[in-house]
Design an enzyme around this catalytic site. Structure first.
Site, short mmCIF file in Angstrom:
data_model
loop_
_atom_site.label_atom_id
_atom_site.label_comp_id
_atom_site.label_asym_id
_atom_site.label_seq_id
_atom_site.Cartn_x
_atom_site.Cartn_y
_atom_site.Cartn_z
N TYR A 236 1.16 6.56 21.67
CA TYR A 236 1.13 7.08 20.30
C TYR A 236 1.13 8.61 20.38
O TYR A 236 0.23 9.20 20.99
CB TYR A 236 -0.14 6.57 19.61
CG TYR A 236 -0.20 6.83 18.12
CD1 TYR A 236 0.24 5.86 17.23
CD2 TYR A 236 -0.71 8.02 17.62
CE1 TYR A 236 0.18 6.08 15.86
CE2 TYR A 236 -0.78 8.24 16.25
CZ TYR A 236 -0.33 7.26 15.37
OH TYR A 236 -0.40 7.48 14.02
N GLU B 68 9.94 -7.13 7.24
CA GLU B 68 9.97 -5.89 6.47
C GLU B 68 10.59 -6.02 5.09
O GLU B 68 11.27 -5.10 4.60
CB GLU B 68 10.70 -4.79 7.29
CG GLU B 68 10.06 -4.58 8.65
CD GLU B 68 10.61 -3.38 9.40
OE1 GLU B 68 11.22 -2.50 8.75
OE2 GLU B 68 10.43 -3.30 10.62
N GLY C 95 0.81 -1.22 0.00
CA GLY C 95 0.00 0.00 0.00
C GLY C 95 0.84 1.27 0.00
O GLY C 95 0.33 2.36 -0.22
N GLY C 96 2.13 1.11 0.25
CA GLY C 96 3.01 2.29 0.26
C GLY C 96 2.71 3.22 1.41
O GLY C 96 2.91 4.43 1.31
N GLY D 82 12.57 -11.62 2.49
CA GLY D 82 11.80 -12.18 1.39
C GLY D 82 10.56 -11.34 1.19
O GLY D 82 10.36 -10.34 1.88
N SER E 175 4.08 3.09 4.52
CA SER E 175 5.12 3.13 5.56
C SER E 175 5.39 4.56 6.00
O SER E 175 5.49 5.47 5.18
CB SER E 175 6.42 2.51 5.06
OG SER E 175 7.44 2.68 6.03
#
Lengths: 557, 557
Positions: A465, A266, A136-137, A270, A139
């Site tokens: 958080y 991550e 999903g990009g 692999g 990160s």
């Protein structure tokens, strides 16, 4: 069976669109008052202003990849490459706005299935091409940065075509999903079987099954459904030396749990191509409520009690005084004023908002579980605010990522970071991180907002958080944040002090590039050596996700 | 703080002694009728008849070890060496009775603390001496066999002196225990703080904290307290290349969970010297009850429903028809006849006993949780037998290991094995293993008893635990069992068939030597390669627990 989503259909998980992505005028006014933000607007320029170097992918490599996945699935155009250049961290977003240098992949490769992923990795190893697995990009720690390492070129291995529900075992309640299935699509595919994963992190709308596994993701309902790694029954991992399959039982004593070595790897060991997941019946009952406690300490005690008596609501989120203050401010004029008065009248001097949510398969289960939570919560002084506040949280659960562009347009530096520790050190950790962030970001003109919440509680500890908002530095918008982040990471890991870390460097965002310098402080030099030995076994030529998890220098140990 | 047990005190966990170790006369009669067992007695001979070779420990190594731990903590006498020769498998017990060859360590080394363990390992690596970590010595899979490998000698590293409660964090509910603390002592030490681990496997009376971690142990109350690995918050591992410490938060996304690589490493990667464990308040309410369902399938459905609705009792144990039949037979004459009649009158043709137990910190919690279990159980046809049967299970919970000597004296081959799989394959797996065992052990004269129970249930599957009783072969008592065990393992792992395993080769007994040949079928050749690479990193000269986990041949890969 192999079921794929019909992308023309829209269901309950569909992003609600532009309305949520905009910043309400009163929010902007509040930000200016609170932080000293200037009235100037700083919209993003067009993509065309970004410097993108030519692809360095050798022709032989391009041809080899095209032979495996088809010409149309090896993309070399500027937009495709730019679309897989980095993730969604503040720094990545700023790079896309022209600040700093953007690592752009030399090509995008889209294999069709798990076998093709193995073949692509073999081909890239043979051609000495770096490979960045791309789901999903989303990160926020540099996990998908297209770093080239010591390779001649680097490709983004986009898993978008691995978008199938492979099988469902309704008796064992296990679903096998391909790695490229996005959160909402996974839920839609499973809903047809009356099942749910229940994994809803803030990245849910874009992130993928493979990404959840690769990063040890934790969803907003982790107290009820568990962290993502708790749901992983089995995996298929494509590596340059072949495919690795794991998972033949719910639990095993046949040596170390190697699934837990793959989950969180991550992309450095692999490419996860399939995940067998424990699933549950779609909940028919959903109830979300707001409560308020007086002060962070009292709130923490209540959440700890719920966790240790094992009656946590599925969703349990405790905001500190600052975050509660911001929530109240942003909920708008008269509502917020009325609520403040109501709380003051009930003796709440330092309101901390507690959101509780239950999701159950029957009214009876919902009632029993809610009663168990509230019995314990009743031993703590709380003010019940009821369902509207719970529903408001639910409605806004994805607003964080949705509103970032609007905040950047307004000239704000906005970012989050997270950690976790044991209960006895939770306050110390929160104070240390908060102080580090405030000290790093405060200037004579600018007053940062640093808010914090607990959203994942365990019997022995909890996550923290942090969300940070501060007027952006015009001179050095990236360095501004990187210095604050480094100060926060140092406060967490106590790197260089000889003391063990105060908490983990990441509770659910993963290591990526950003946390790699702090990993050894947490898992020891021996831990880094062990990870390095595993990497060399599975990825002998070091093509996989260069610079992530283990950092750049460790690839050549 | 460092608290040690006063071994002169006796508490509630004390073994109840010789009475439970004897075999009641009616049980022996039943065994003879049922299996064709002869009336002859075959008591164990004295230890002095066992062939024990001279110690091959070089003088230089002995001196080096004595310099580290003191002369009196390097034991070379016959009794000390024989006392750490192997574990408690049927084969090990028979070897101690003179059948087959016994691997006896060349010395016993007793370090005082975690630092000394590291030093001992460094010394052994320097002298090329194999090291077998030895806790309670209860392995039933060859996990503590003193195999020499390619080393000049092998020592048993006995952790008995690492017997302290190191610290208690009552807020986070974490206790740090040294590896050599035995189950009952751990509970006594923690009881003084009002805390419990709640981990009670059948080996509990002798087994140690370090052993529980090294083998991924699962206790009888795993549904309530979790498997041992679920309780591990942190670890200290002594290795020949230094100490490795892990665990800074309840959960983390800072890369793979390396704790889960150490838990289950069976002494092959290092010696666990301390474990930080999640603990809970000592339960004040304990209630155990017996129920009966009609047939294995109906029983399995009920347990699955309890697991998937997440209302399992803390102890949930379902016996198959054969095991229930044996329980009834052994409970003695009129009681068993009356119970059979009672069940028949209630339409139960094939009784399967279900033991449920709840352990809670308050009457309210006990009532709520029991009601939740019984609400779901009520949707299945059950006959409630009440607390006497539950209490009978509790009273006899350690009889399995206690009565093995008596059974061996009576000429019986008695052994257990266990596996686990997903619900949809549970019946297939049980049938396959059962058939393999019966086929291998049946002779014209002898009829094996093969019984099975589920004692650990998960949302996605369950464990299967088999107990086998058969008259012992006079000619080849070890080969008799090894052939049956090989047949059962082949049925589980489907080794050589090209099919994936039907289940795991071990749910909680670990790999040891006995399961090592089946490990690759379960975790893949890549899995074995990965474990090998980790071992070479932490134990470069391959001194640690030769031949365990990875098997002998893999040490030199």
């Amino acid at each position: 069976m192999t079921e794929r989503i019909d992308h023309t259909l829209r269901g309950s998980w569909t992003p609600s669109g532009a309305a949520d992505a905009a910043l309400p005028p009163h929010a902007l006014r509040w930000l200016r008052d609170r932080t000293g933000l200037a009235a100037a607007s700083t919209p993003a320029g067009p993509d065309s202003v970004i410097a993108v170097g030519d692809s360095t992918l050798p022709d032989a490599a391009r041809a080899a990849l095209a032979a495996l996945v088809g010409e149309s699935n090896v993309l070399l155009d500027r937009d495709s490459r730019l679309g897989r250049a980095g993730g969604l961290s503040y720094v990545d977003l700023m790079r896309h706005r022209g600040a700093g240098e953007l690592a752009v992949p030399d090509a995008v490769v889209l294999p069709a299935d798990p076998d093709q992923v193995v073949e692509v990795l073999r081909a890239c190893a043979a051609q000495d091409i770096g490979v960045v697995p791309f789901g999903g990009g989303t990160s926020v720690v540099g996990g998908v940065s297209a770093l080239r390492g010591d390779k001649v070129a680097v490709v983004a291995l986009d898993l978008a075509r691995l978008d199938a529900l492979v099988s469902v075992d309704p008796v064992s309640r296990i679903a096998v999903l391909q790695a490229g299935v996005r959160g909402p699509d996974a839920e839609r595919l499973l809903a047809a079987h009356g099942l749910t994963i229940g994994h809803v992190p803030q990245s849910f709308e874009r992130a993928t099954i493979g990404g959840f596994a690769a990063t040890r993701s934790a969803g907003q309902a982790s107290a009820g459904y568990g962290r993502f790694e708790d749901m992983v029954e089995g995996l298929r991992l494509a590596t340059p030396v072949g495919e690795w399959r794991l998972g033949s039982a719910p639990a095993s004593a046949a040596g170390p749990d190697l699934r837990q070595l793959v989950v969180g790897s991550e992309g450095a060991f692999g490419v996860i191509t399939e995940v067998a997941l424990r699933v549950r019946p779609t909940p028919t009952e959903r109830r979300y409520e707001g409560y308020v406690l007086d002060g962070w300490e009292a709130g923490g005690e209540a959440v700890r009690d719920l966790a240790q008596q094992r009656v946590l609501a599925d969703i349990t989120r405790l905001s500190d005084v600052d975050e509660t203050e911001v929530s109240l401010a942003l909920s708008g004029g008269w509502k917020s004023t009325a609520l403040r008065g109501y709380l003051r009248a009930r003796g709440i001097a330092r309101p901390c908002l507690l959101i509780l949510g239950w999701e159950a398969a029957s009214p009876a289960e919902a009632a029993v579980r809610r009663a168990a939570t509230l019995r314990v919560l009743g031993e703590h002084r709380t003010v019940r605010l009821g369902r509207p506040l719970g529903e408001a949280w639910l409605h806004g659960r994805f607003n964080g990522p949705r509103q970032r562009d609007a905040l950047l347009d307004a000239g704000v530096c906005v970012e989050t970071l997270e950690t976790a520790t044991h209960w006895s050190r939770l306050d110390e950790l929160r104070d240390a991180v908060r102080a580090a962030l405030v000290d790093a970001l405060r200037t004579p003109q600018h007053r940062p907002v640093v808010m914090c919440h607990v959203s994942h509680a365990y019997e022995t500890g909890a996550s923290l958080y942090f969300t940070v908002l501060v007027p952006r530095s015009e001179q050095d918008p990236i360095g501004q944040w990187q210095q604050a982040k480094a100060a926060a990471c140092a406060a967490i890991s106590r790197i260089g002090t000889g003391e063990p870390p105060l908490g983990t460097i990441s509770h659910h965002h993963a290591v990526g590039t950003d946390h790699a310098p702090y990993l050894a402080a947490e898992i020891g030099e021996l831990g880094v050596d062990v990870l390095g030995s595993v990497k060399r076994t599975l990825d002998p030529s070091g093509i996989l996700n260069p610079g992530k998890l283990l950092g750049q220098e460790l690839l050549t140990r």
